[in-house]
Scaffold this active site. Structure first.
Site, PDB file in Angstrom:
ATOM      1  N   HIS A 102     -10.503  -9.249  -9.739  1.00 58.20           N
ATOM      2  CA  HIS A 102     -10.942  -8.547  -8.527  1.00 58.20           C
ATOM      3  C   HIS A 102      -9.815  -7.607  -8.115  1.00 58.20           C
ATOM      4  CE1 HIS A 102     -11.990  -7.482  -4.549  1.00 58.20           C
ATOM      5  NE2 HIS A 102     -11.307  -8.412  -3.934  1.00 58.20           N
TER       6      HIS A 102
ATOM      7  N   ASN B  84     -10.626  -1.255  -3.249  1.00 58.06           N
ATOM      8  CA  ASN B  84     -11.157  -2.625  -3.231  1.00 58.06           C
ATOM      9  C   ASN B  84     -12.638  -2.573  -2.848  1.00 58.06           C
ATOM     10  OD1 ASN B  84     -11.943  -5.224  -2.470  1.00 58.06           O
ATOM     11  ND2 ASN B  84      -9.988  -5.743  -1.541  1.00 58.06           N
TER      12      ASN B  84
ATOM     13  N   CYS C  23     -15.629 -11.397  -1.546  1.00 57.45           N
ATOM     14  CA  CYS C  23     -15.194 -10.696  -2.760  1.00 57.45           C
ATOM     15  C   CYS C  23     -15.407 -11.534  -4.013  1.00 57.45           C
ATOM     16  CB  CYS C  23     -13.731 -10.310  -2.650  1.00 57.45           C
ATOM     17  SG  CYS C  23     -13.381  -9.232  -1.263  1.00 57.45           S
TER      18      CYS C  23
HETATM   19  O1  UT7 Z   1     -10.482  -8.464  -1.124  1.00 57.12           O
HETATM   20  C1  UT7 Z   1     -10.173  -9.828  -1.039  1.00 57.12           C
HETATM   21  C2  UT7 Z   1      -9.563 -10.254   0.221  1.00 57.12           C
HETATM   22  N1  UT7 Z   1      -8.557  -9.371   0.714  1.00 57.12           N
HETATM   23  C3  UT7 Z   1      -7.309  -9.395   0.223  1.00 57.12           C
HETATM   24  O2  UT7 Z   1      -7.017 -10.095  -0.726  1.00 57.12           O
HETATM   25  C4  UT7 Z   1      -6.311  -8.536   0.958  1.00 57.12           C
HETATM   26  C5  UT7 Z   1      -4.992  -9.184   0.897  1.00 57.12           C
HETATM   27  N2  UT7 Z   1      -3.979  -8.512   1.746  1.00 57.12           N
HETATM   28  C6  UT7 Z   1      -3.426  -7.333   1.425  1.00 57.12           C
HETATM   29  O3  UT7 Z   1      -3.810  -6.669   0.479  1.00 57.12           O
HETATM   30  C7  UT7 Z   1      -2.218  -6.913   2.245  1.00 57.12           C
HETATM   31  O4  UT7 Z   1      -1.866  -7.965   3.098  1.00 57.12           O
HETATM   32  C8  UT7 Z   1      -2.432  -5.624   3.077  1.00 57.12           C
HETATM   33  C9  UT7 Z   1      -2.457  -4.410   2.165  1.00 57.12           C
HETATM   34  C10 UT7 Z   1      -3.698  -5.711   3.895  1.00 57.12           C
HETATM   35  C11 UT7 Z   1      -1.272  -5.429   4.048  1.00 57.12           C
HETATM   36  O5  UT7 Z   1      -0.042  -5.397   3.330  1.00 57.12           O
HETATM   37  P1  UT7 Z   1       1.174  -6.313   3.752  1.00 57.12           P
HETATM   38  O6  UT7 Z   1       2.278  -6.002   2.841  1.00 57.12           O
HETATM   39  O7  UT7 Z   1       0.677  -7.735   3.798  1.00 57.12           O
HETATM   40  O8  UT7 Z   1       1.506  -5.780   5.178  1.00 57.12           O
HETATM   41  P2  UT7 Z   1       1.614  -6.557   6.573  1.00 57.12           P
HETATM   42  O9  UT7 Z   1       0.254  -6.838   7.107  1.00 57.12           O
HETATM   43  O10 UT7 Z   1       2.571  -7.697   6.447  1.00 57.12           O
HETATM   44  O11 UT7 Z   1       2.288  -5.468   7.486  1.00 57.12           O
HETATM   45  C12 UT7 Z   1       3.634  -4.997   7.235  1.00 57.12           C
HETATM   46  C13 UT7 Z   1       3.885  -3.799   8.125  1.00 57.12           C
HETATM   47  C14 UT7 Z   1       3.459  -4.007   9.571  1.00 57.12           C
HETATM   48  O12 UT7 Z   1       4.361  -3.302  10.389  1.00 57.12           O
HETATM   49  P3  UT7 Z   1       5.567  -4.070  11.133  1.00 57.12           P
HETATM   50  O13 UT7 Z   1       4.923  -5.104  12.001  1.00 57.12           O
HETATM   51  O14 UT7 Z   1       6.406  -4.663  10.034  1.00 57.12           O
HETATM   52  O15 UT7 Z   1       6.245  -2.975  11.878  1.00 57.12           O
HETATM   53  C15 UT7 Z   1       2.124  -3.325   9.651  1.00 57.12           C
HETATM   54  O16 UT7 Z   1       1.802  -2.901  10.950  1.00 57.12           O
HETATM   55  O17 UT7 Z   1       3.111  -2.686   7.647  1.00 57.12           O
HETATM   56  C16 UT7 Z   1       2.332  -2.159   8.717  1.00 57.12           C
HETATM   57  N3  UT7 Z   1       1.100  -1.617   8.173  1.00 57.12           N
HETATM   58  C17 UT7 Z   1       0.993  -0.339   7.761  1.00 57.12           C
HETATM   59  N4  UT7 Z   1       1.866   0.670   7.746  1.00 57.12           N
HETATM   60  C18 UT7 Z   1       1.443   1.849   7.244  1.00 57.12           C
HETATM   61  C19 UT7 Z   1      -0.083  -2.246   7.970  1.00 57.12           C
HETATM   62  N5  UT7 Z   1      -0.960  -1.394   7.417  1.00 57.12           N
HETATM   63  C20 UT7 Z   1      -0.323  -0.197   7.291  1.00 57.12           C
HETATM   64  C21 UT7 Z   1      -0.714   1.043   6.779  1.00 57.12           C
HETATM   65  N6  UT7 Z   1       0.197   2.044   6.771  1.00 57.12           N
HETATM   66  N7  UT7 Z   1      -1.949   1.274   6.285  1.00 57.12           N
END
Ligand code: UT7
Length: 326
Positions: free
Chosen positions: A253, A283, A113
Site C-alpha cells: 500500500h 496515497n 486502506c
Molecule cells: O493510508 C494508510 C493510513 N495512513 C497512513 O499510514 C499515514 C501515516 N502517517 C504519515 O504518513 C505521516 O505521519 C504524515 C505524512 C501524515 C505526517 O508526517 P510526520 O513526519 O508524521 O509529521 P508530524 O505529524 O509528526 O508533524 C511534524 C511537523 C509538525 O510541525 P511541528 O509541530 O513540529 O512544528 C507538523 O505541523 O510537520 C508539520 N507538518 C507539515 N509541515 C509542512 C505536518 N504536515 C505538514 C505539511 N507541510 N504538509
C-alpha cells in the site's frame, strides 16, 4: 484443492495532476517537506461531476479484457472503498450495471486502506471452495472529495484512482498462497470521516464543523503501521512456506515512502524488489495496491510464477497481507 489466481489487472486514474508546488499555493507546506516526509511529488484529482463508479468500471473493464473473460461470466463484484458513489446502494451495484453482469452478487467492502486485501481474502474463499469461478476485486477511491483543503496533514497525501483484479479458479502452485487480515477497533479514531453516518447525521452543524472530511492522527498511525505491516507480512510469508528472500516483488500500500522503506528494511528486501509509485500517484487508500500491481504487470515486472507480497494498513485500524504466486 483448486487455487484462486489473478487472471487480469486494470487501473484508471483521473487526468488532473496536483503537484506539490500547486499545494504550496493552498496550504502552508513545501515541495521539500512533502517529498522528504512522504515521497509524494504529485497526486490525482477527479473532476467535479465525476463519481467513483466511473473509474472503478474502467479499471474493471481492463482486468476483464486482460483475463479474456466476458462480464456475463462474473459471479461476484467486490468494491473496496471508503468513498462510495453514495451511502446507498453499494457502488458495486453501479459497477455491475455499467459492466453488464446480470444477477451476479455485488457489494462494497469497507476496511480502510486495507480494503483490497480484505476483498481479495473474501474472493479467495469463494473460489477455493468451488462456489464461484470469476470474481472482480476492485479497490477504488476518490479521496479528494473528502479532503479538508485547509488541513496540510491530509491534503498533501491523499489521491484518487481505481484498480481491479479478476480472480478465477486455477491450479496450484499458482494463486493466492496465503492471506491474512486483522483489525484493532480500539484505534478507530486514528483515521475517520466522522460525519454523515448515524453517529453524526448530516446537518448544517456537521458541515460547518467539518465532520465530513478525513481526520487523521498521522504520526501515531505511522508508528504502528511499520510494525503491523512487518508482522502480518512475516505471518503470510511463513504460512506460504516461504522466506522473505523468496519474495520477487513487494507491492505495498502506497501510504508513505518512509513506511514502505521501513518495512522493506525490516524484512530485508532489496529496493529492486519493491514496487513504488507513490511519487506519481500519492496515497489512494484501497486503490493503491491494485493500481500498483497493474502498473507492475504492464511494465513486465511480474513473470510467470513470480512470488508477490501485498501488504496494507489503514483506517479501523485494519491491516493485512497476501502472498501470491503469479
Ligand atoms: O493510508 C494508510 C493510513 N495512513 C497512513 O499510514 C499515514 C501515516 N502517517 C504519515 O504518513 C505521516 O505521519 C504524515 C505524512 C501524515 C505526517 O508526517 P510526520 O513526519 O508524521 O509529521 P508530524 O505529524 O509528526 O508533524 C511534524 C511537523 C509538525 O510541525 P511541528 O509541530 O513540529 O512544528 C507538523 O505541523 O510537520 C508539520 N507538518 C507539515 N509541515 C509542512 C505536518 N504536515 C505538514 C505539511 N507541510 N504538509
Amino acid at each position: 484443492m483448486r487455487s484462486a489466481v489473478i487472471a487480469g489487472t486494470g487501473s484508471s486514474l483521473p487526468e488532473r495532476i496536483l503537484t506539490n508546488r500547486d499545494l504550496e499555493k493552498i496550504v502552508d507546506t513545501s515541495d521539500d517537506w512533502i517529498l522528504t516526509r512522504t515521497g509524494i511529488r504529485e497526486r490525482r484529482v477527479a473532476g467535479p461531476g465525476e463519481r467513483l463508479s466511473l473509474y472503478a468500471t474502467k479499471a474493471a473493464e481492463q482486468a476483464l479484457a486482460m483475463a479474456g473473460i466476458p462480464s456475463s461470466r462474473l459471479d461476484m463484484i467486490i468494491c473496496a472503498t471508503v468513498t462510495p458513489d453514495m451511502p446507498v446502494p453499494a457502488t458495486a451495484c453501479f459497477i455491475q450495471n455499467n459492466l453488464g453482469a446480470p444477477k451476479c452478487a455485488a457489494f462494497d467492502m469497507q476496511a480502510g486502506c486495507s480494503g483490497f486485501i480484505y476483498a481479495l481474502t473474501v474472493a479467495k474463499q469463494f473460489i477455493i471452495t468451488g462456489r464461484y469461478g470469476a470474481i472482480l476485486v476492485i479497490g477504488a477511491e476518490l479521496l479528494s472529495k473528502y479532503i479538508d483543503w485547509k488541513d496540510r496533514t491530509t491534503c498533501v497525501i491523499f489521491s484518487d484512482g481505481a484498480g481491479a483484479v479478476l480472480m478465477t479458479a486455477g491450479d496450484p502452485p499458482r494463486g493466492v498462497l496465503a492471506t491474512s487480515i486483522h483489525t484493532d477497533g480500539a484505534m478507530a479514531d486514528y483515521i475517520m470521516i466522522p460525519g454523515g453516518g448515524t453517529a453524526y447525521p448530516t446537518t448544517e452543524t456537521t458541515v460547518r464543523e467539518g465532520l465530513h472530511t478525513i481526520k487523521m492522527r498521522g504520526n501515531e498511525t505511522f508508528k504502528i503501521a511499520i510494525r503491523a505491516i512487518e508482522e502480518v507480512s512475516r505471518e503470510v510469508i511463513q504460512a506460504a512456506g516461504l522466506r522473505p528472500e523468496d519474495i520477487d516483488l513487494f507491492v505495498p500500500h502506497q501510504a508513505n515512502l518512509r513506511i514502505i522503506d521501513g518495512v522493506a528494511q525490516r524484512l530485508g528486501l532489496d529496493p529492486s524488489r519493491i514496487f513504488v509509485n507513490i511519487d506519481r500517484i500519492g496515497n489512494t487508500s484501497a486503490a493503491s495496491i491494485p493500481i500498483a500491481l497493474d502498473e507492475a504487470v504492464r511494465a513486465g515486472l511480474v513473470k510467470k510464477e513470480s512470488i508477490l507480497l501485498f501488504a496494507a494498513f489503514g483506517a479501523g485500524l485494519t491491516w493485512g497481507a497476501s502472498v501470491v504466486r503469479w
